[in-house]
Design a protein around this motif. Structure first.
Motif, PDB file in Angstrom:
ATOM      1  N   TYR A 195       0.555  -0.573   0.404  1.00 43.27           N
ATOM      2  CA  TYR A 195      -0.252   0.106  -0.170  1.00 43.27           C
ATOM      3  C   TYR A 195       1.297   1.250   0.404  1.00 43.27           C
ATOM      4  O   TYR A 195       1.864   1.214   1.021  1.00 43.27           O
ATOM      5  CB  TYR A 195      -0.797  -0.135   1.493  1.00 43.27           C
ATOM      6  CG  TYR A 195      -2.131  -1.297   1.329  1.00 43.27           C
ATOM      7  CD1 TYR A 195      -3.215  -0.509   1.080  1.00 43.27           C
ATOM      8  CD2 TYR A 195      -1.421  -2.495   1.942  1.00 43.27           C
ATOM      9  CE1 TYR A 195      -4.158  -1.644   0.451  1.00 43.27           C
ATOM     10  CE2 TYR A 195      -2.568  -3.268   1.810  1.00 43.27           C
ATOM     11  CZ  TYR A 195      -4.040  -3.882   1.011  1.00 43.27           C
ATOM     12  OH  TYR A 195      -5.087  -3.768   1.151  1.00 43.27           O
ATOM     13  N   HIS A 201      -2.769   1.077   8.105  1.00 44.83           N
ATOM     14  CA  HIS A 201      -3.902  -0.054   8.348  1.00 44.83           C
ATOM     15  C   HIS A 201      -4.202  -0.014   9.778  1.00 44.83           C
ATOM     16  O   HIS A 201      -4.065   0.167  10.641  1.00 44.83           O
ATOM     17  CB  HIS A 201      -3.129  -1.605   8.363  1.00 44.83           C
ATOM     18  CG  HIS A 201      -4.057  -3.155   8.897  1.00 44.83           C
ATOM     19  ND1 HIS A 201      -4.359  -3.957   8.200  1.00 44.83           N
ATOM     20  CD2 HIS A 201      -4.378  -3.388   9.679  1.00 44.83           C
ATOM     21  CE1 HIS A 201      -4.825  -4.643   8.305  1.00 44.83           C
ATOM     22  NE2 HIS A 201      -5.119  -4.813   9.697  1.00 44.83           N
ATOM     23  N   CYS A 208      -5.768  -7.944   6.370  1.00 43.07           N
ATOM     24  CA  CYS A 208      -6.431  -6.320   5.448  1.00 43.07           C
ATOM     25  C   CYS A 208      -7.413  -6.694   4.888  1.00 43.07           C
ATOM     26  O   CYS A 208      -8.698  -5.177   4.336  1.00 43.07           O
ATOM     27  CB  CYS A 208      -5.317  -6.177   3.997  1.00 43.07           C
ATOM     28  SG  CYS A 208      -3.280  -6.082   5.020  1.00 43.07           S
ATOM     29  N   CYS A 213      -9.063  -2.383   4.377  1.00 46.60           N
ATOM     30  CA  CYS A 213      -7.938  -1.929   3.805  1.00 46.60           C
ATOM     31  C   CYS A 213      -7.835  -2.340   2.279  1.00 46.60           C
ATOM     32  O   CYS A 213      -8.416  -2.955   2.125  1.00 46.60           O
ATOM     33  CB  CYS A 213      -6.534  -2.181   3.645  1.00 46.60           C
ATOM     34  SG  CYS A 213      -5.748  -2.226   5.357  1.00 46.60           S
ATOM     35  N   HIS A 291       0.655  -2.482   7.960  1.00 42.50           N
ATOM     36  CA  HIS A 291      -0.361  -3.837   7.175  1.00 42.50           C
ATOM     37  C   HIS A 291       0.457  -4.934   7.543  1.00 42.50           C
ATOM     38  O   HIS A 291       0.021  -6.558   6.911  1.00 42.50           O
ATOM     39  CB  HIS A 291      -0.394  -3.935   5.430  1.00 42.50           C
ATOM     40  CG  HIS A 291      -1.330  -2.550   5.016  1.00 42.50           C
ATOM     41  ND1 HIS A 291      -2.378  -2.307   4.667  1.00 42.50           N
ATOM     42  CD2 HIS A 291      -0.662  -0.748   4.605  1.00 42.50           C
ATOM     43  CE1 HIS A 291      -2.699  -0.986   5.152  1.00 42.50           C
ATOM     44  NE2 HIS A 291      -1.400  -0.284   4.796  1.00 42.50           N
TER      45      HIS A 291
HETATM   46 ZN   LIG Z   1      -3.653  -3.266   6.119  1.00 43.01          ZN
END
Ligand SMILES: [Zn+2]
Length: 322
Positions: A195, A201, A208, A213, A291
């Protein structure tokens, strides 16, 4: 086949793997396992002994992650095995998704600590803080031994020229076991979630998907750039950052990476390398951001161990056995 029992003096190489998953991967790389040997009561390490391509190897895990446990384990290992000449620190690490000459660093790639610019291969970025604790060191971390850097070079040449990547092939060795093999399987590029730094997150204990996410925000992995993705392990060489801090935000990762030009973060090299020449090999299992999860641990550990195994086919035998 009965296991061989060698003398303590027969071992030249220490293979240090901080986590259990890394130790399992290391064991899967041995050609042969040897009987364990008696050791002094002051040595609290548990060793696994074996060989790869006739090089005798001592494998040691760490009771805890971090520089101090690594320094202690290495000191005891060298006391018990008097002829150890160099070490390999092999395991997983958090990657910085920057471009190197081999493409962008992604999950499952391997980073090898190699002298670059002003750095010796490893930089202890929090070394001011470490100095105040029990771990006392000043100055820079010594570079990896020339013998291992030369072996890494020779392995690069072979991998450039051959159609089949021996590192990829060896990374599949854990899959041959009947039990516990699944965690070492290549998760596939579709499971490589990167990301942008500003995307955080929200729910640390959830995946995720569960945490919401947004998949549309992910930075796609350029598979073309990885060549034949499923049969090749991309290896990057450069500076590895070693510190006591678990880097868990993209902002901190990128700030430190900019400052020191690092490709990867880990937590043991500064301790292990204090006075023992080592090559640091890290399979990328996360991006040091919010994440991060465990999904890639097994494969990343296997890829790093497979790279370490392949080095033994490029080390001069007489040098290692003398
Ligand atoms: Zn995430």
């Amino acid at each position: 086949m009965p296991r061989r029992r060698l003398a303590l003096e027969a071992y030249r190489v220490g293979w240090i793997c901080p986590l259990e998953v890394e130790q399992i991967a290391a064991m899967d790389m041995l050609d042969e396992e040897h009987d364990s040997l008696p050791q002094k009561p002051a040595d609290h390490n548990v060793y696994k002994l074996g060989s790869i391509n006739n090089h005798n190897i001592v494998i040691a895990g760490l009771p805890l992650t971090g520089n101090c446990p690594a320094a202690t384990v290495v000191a005891q290992m060298r006391m018990t095995f008097p002829n150890l000449r160099y070490g390999l620190l092999v395991g997983i690490g958090g990657g910085v998704p920057v471009r190197t000459e081999n493409g962008t660093i992604r999950l499952g790639h391997v980073v090898v600590g190699t002298p670059t610019g002003v750095h010796s291969g490893t930089v202890q970025y929090d070394h001011g803080k470490a100095k105040e604790g029990s771990f006392e060191r000043t100055g820079s971390i010594p570079p990896p031994p020339a013998l291992l850097l030369n072996a890494a070079r020779a392995l690069n040449v072979v991998r450039e020229r051959e159609d089949h990547d021996p590192v990829w092939k060896d990374a599949q060795r854990p899959l041959k076991r009947r039990r516990g093999a699944r965690r070492f399987k290549f998760p596939g590029v579709a499971k490589d979630y990167l990301y942008p730094p500003q995307n955080t997150h929200q729910q640390p204990d959830k995946s995720c998907t569960e945490s919401g996410c947004d998949p549309c925000q992910r930075i796609d992995r350029n598979v073309d750039e990885d060549e034949d993705e499923e049969s090749f392990v991309v290896v990057h060489q450069g500076t590895i950052a070693s510190g006591e801090l678990v880097v868990k935000t993209a902002a901190l990762r990128d700030r430190l990476a900019d400052q020191y030009g690092v490709l990867c973060f880990e937590m043991e090299a500064a301790g292990a390398l204090a006075d023992f020449p080592c090559l640091v090999i890290r399979g990328i299992s996360d991006y040091c951001d919010s994440h991060k999860n465990d999904e890639w641990h097994g494969y990343a550990a296997a890829a790093a161990a497979a790279y370490a195994r392949q080095l033994f086919f490029h080390l001069p035998e007489e040098e290692a056995q003398k």
